[in-house]
Design an enzyme around this catalytic site. Sequence first.
Site, short mmCIF file in Angstrom:
data_model
loop_
_atom_site.label_atom_id
_atom_site.label_comp_id
_atom_site.label_asym_id
_atom_site.label_seq_id
_atom_site.Cartn_x
_atom_site.Cartn_y
_atom_site.Cartn_z
N HIS A 82 0.97 -0.97 0.33
CA HIS A 82 0.24 0.30 0.06
C HIS A 82 0.72 1.43 -0.15
CE1 HIS A 82 -3.75 -1.59 1.15
NE2 HIS A 82 -3.26 -2.60 1.25
N ASN A 154 -10.08 -2.95 2.79
CA ASN A 154 -9.79 -2.43 0.48
C ASN A 154 -11.38 -2.55 0.28
OD1 ASN A 154 -7.13 -3.30 1.42
ND2 ASN A 154 -7.50 -5.84 0.69
N TYR A 368 0.75 -4.72 12.57
CA TYR A 368 1.26 -3.24 12.19
C TYR A 368 1.86 -2.19 13.21
CZ TYR A 368 -2.72 -3.67 8.42
OH TYR A 368 -2.71 -4.51 7.29
FE1 HDE Z 1 -2.46 -4.73 5.42
N1 HDE Z 1 -0.38 -4.11 5.57
N2 HDE Z 1 -1.77 -6.83 6.00
N3 HDE Z 1 -4.25 -5.69 4.97
N4 HDE Z 1 -3.00 -3.26 5.00
C1 HDE Z 1 0.25 -2.71 6.26
O1 HDE Z 1 1.09 -1.29 7.12
C2 HDE Z 1 -0.49 -6.82 6.80
C3 HDE Z 1 -4.65 -7.45 4.99
C4 HDE Z 1 -4.47 -2.53 4.45
O2 HDE Z 1 -2.95 3.69 4.18
C5 HDE Z 1 1.11 -3.06 6.26
O3 HDE Z 1 0.87 1.02 7.05
C6 HDE Z 1 -0.22 -7.72 6.99
C7 HDE Z 1 -5.70 -7.39 5.07
C8 HDE Z 1 -4.37 -1.03 4.04
O4 HDE Z 1 -1.21 3.41 5.52
C9 HDE Z 1 1.55 -3.58 6.93
C10 HDE Z 1 -1.95 -9.00 6.48
C11 HDE Z 1 -6.08 -5.79 4.28
C12 HDE Z 1 -3.07 -0.57 4.31
C13 HDE Z 1 0.22 -4.86 6.46
C14 HDE Z 1 -2.80 -7.91 6.37
C15 HDE Z 1 -5.58 -4.86 4.86
C16 HDE Z 1 -2.83 -2.08 4.36
C17 HDE Z 1 1.90 -1.85 4.67
C18 HDE Z 1 -1.89 -10.58 6.71
C19 HDE Z 1 -7.71 -5.74 4.00
C20 HDE Z 1 -2.38 0.50 4.41
C21 HDE Z 1 1.67 -0.35 5.60
C22 HDE Z 1 -2.22 -10.97 7.90
C23 HDE Z 1 -8.90 -5.83 5.03
C24 HDE Z 1 -3.06 1.56 5.06
C25 HDE Z 1 1.34 -0.43 7.05
C26 HDE Z 1 -2.50 2.86 4.69
C27 HDE Z 1 -0.85 -2.06 5.03
C28 HDE Z 1 0.50 -5.65 7.12
C29 HDE Z 1 -3.36 -8.02 5.10
C30 HDE Z 1 -5.38 -3.78 4.73
C31 HDE Z 1 3.27 -3.99 6.90
C32 HDE Z 1 0.67 -9.04 8.09
C33 HDE Z 1 -6.95 -8.41 4.77
C34 HDE Z 1 -5.31 -0.15 3.65
O5 HDE Z 1 1.79 -4.00 8.22
#
Ligand code: HDE
Length: 706
Positions: A82, A154, A368
């Site tokens: 993202h 999402n 996060y």
């Molecule tokens: Fe994320 N995800 N994600 N994700 N995600 C990040 O956090 C992570 C997942 C989502 O505009 C990171 O600040 C893991 C699902 C959005 O700043 C990180 C897993 C969904 C955003 C991270 C998931 C999301 C992130 C990268 C699996 C939809 C952007 C930068 C367990 C429900 C937020 C940050 C923004 C961002 C980890 C799965 C949505 C790396 C470990 C499912 C919208 O921490």
Amino acid sequence: MASAPGFETDQGNGGETHQHIPASGPHDDGAQHLTTNHGVRISNNQNQLKAGARGPVLLEDFVLREKIFHFDHERIPERIVHARGSAAHGTFEATDDISDITKAVLFKKGTKTPVFTRFSTVAGGAGSVDTPRDVRGFAVKFYTTEGNWDLVGNNIPVFFIQDAIKFPDLIHSVKMEAQSGYPQAASAHDTFWDFIGLMPESTHMIMWAMSDRTLPASFATMEGFGVHTFQMINEAGEIKFVKFHWKPKAGLQSTIWDETVKIAGADPDHQRRDLFERIDRGDFPTWELGLQIFDKAFADGLDYDVLDSTKLIPEEVLPVRIVGRMVLDRYPDNFFAETEQVAFLPTNIVPGIGFSNDPLLQGRLFSYLDTQNSRLGTTNFHQIPINAAKCPVMNFQRDGKMQTQIPKGRTNYEPNGLQADGEVRPGDEPGPRECPATGYKSATAFTGPDEEGEKLRVRAESFADHYSQARMFFRSLAAPEQAHLASALVFELSKVGLEHVRTRVLSNLVNVDPSLAERVADGLNMPVPAASPSAAPVRDMDPSPALRIIEGPLTPKTIEGRTIAILIADGSDADLVDTLTSDIGDAGGRPVIVAPKIGGTKMSDGSLLKADFQLAGGPSVLFDAIAVALSDDGCKMLLKEGAAVQFVMDAFGHLKAIGHTAGAKPLLDKAGVEPDEGVIALDGKGFIAAAAKRVWAREPKVRTLA
Ligand code: HDE
């Protein structure tokens, strides 16, 4: 010029001489003076300090050193996923009374809560384009009076994987390949499809990812989803389960693949620009927040597990109840300070809302915080203004890198009782205390089945069905959407060099729907393989029309919010263009003028009309419909202009409504426009109605779809 003793030379900006300002001392002359980060006024911002005009630079030049030092460290690590995003401020208002379900104050009817919402693509780097085929992040930070609540979702209601331990593998596979560093922001490559073919649980999400959902026309025209099951808890401590839905007021709108690719070239910032421009013109992006609310008995009665993030609950089975509205009406003042530094945390939760045992959500709750520490470089990232809660924050946490607060006194621990003699000495105040009554309490009752048991690294059997919902999604789509999905798979798999990887994906598709597998196999000119083994029988679920973009409940019916280009050239009919412009505006659309020259076009009445876009910089892919308002002479001139022919050809190919004058006919002919319901003479109001939608029936005439 010789410099005065004790001062640096004041010769800058092409030798202009500036007035001397001594480097120190108070000067309340009302002017805004440039200073160093430590407050020392700068006398010259044009030249380094040198020993002689052509001599070596001096090490003692602290002004230079500080400026370059700061610049060298301007970038912070981009988000691992993202990374590319844009955001806006706004307000969430609770519009329905759901106090029977949650005690969260932000959901008390009439409550208004400030929000900051960031939209993003997932796979590309921060500098990638806005419009790859990709899932969009939809993350909302609610600054509630009870603390920050982040709903980090999402634009698709399901996800690729069921268990957080697979997330690094998924992301490694989709990002640019490790050896070559490409492709950027594209899933169409070997490693992604290799992983996907081996992960049948991703099949449902793949259907969504290959559908038009990953080509949203703008942020304002996407749905948003919390994806996981969450809890809601009322005053009595009763628990319900919820799924969160954002429903766009502007309806669901997507682009066509060929158009999307061209948008990326014409305007790599298309979606962030659209967000800013909508706000600028007062067409504020708006969503309703809806809930699917259910209890344990309902969950137990389903054929799939509500803790499995690869599954959704169709709205036809459990309707979405609208409980609030979010309006985004202010863009950030500074991209870095706000959009880049905003830190979303699924663990940011408020009383009245809780987590479920979804193993993907649980992994996110852990992850996060780490990412914020590594990106923002300090455990004090919550003090950055965009992340700071707008309610009191009080505790005994202290110090750390970039601590910006100056806590007073000795009491930096609890329990404490320095004031036990009855007298509170300054600095010995007791500080804040926990509050069992109003503090956040995790619900003690059911958050999922089988909470107790042995320690096991297993996948629940109730997660085993990977195909039934993928089939349901595919069969719910309108015919053009199904064709786009099949064609997207052909496109992506054609970029996969390894034949056995394509075959493996095809064998998973057979489980989804044999007709889909056949269409894709035909598009690749490969045989249809046998179905891959399925861990659970594949069921035929009822289709869910709510999942459609075309002919669904959120399909727009008017031109409200749509941009309509009027192509003019010298001699264009001034009255016609004037009427068209106001008709489009009256119907809630945005008229823009496209012309060969930006500074002005000589209209039929001799007036000069300025353009919003120069023709070569305003291809029709940037607009929702076009009106070709040319005179005979103007048309003759544009027949020689490749950009004009392409303008019309693309609008036709992208199934857009084309309004035209009689004079424009030769250009339409040259662009290969054939008459149909979307090609309309500009002599009545027919064009405005037609501009509300694409002409899907035209599609088979302009391209081969799988
Ligand atoms: Fe994320 N995800 N994600 N994700 N995600 C990040 O956090 C992570 C997942 C989502 O505009 C990171 O600040 C893991 C699902 C959005 O700043 C990180 C897993 C969904 C955003 C991270 C998931 C999301 C992130 C990268 C699996 C939809 C952007 C930068 C367990 C429900 C937020 C940050 C923004 C961002 C980890 C799965 C949505 C790396 C470990 C499912 C919208 O921490």
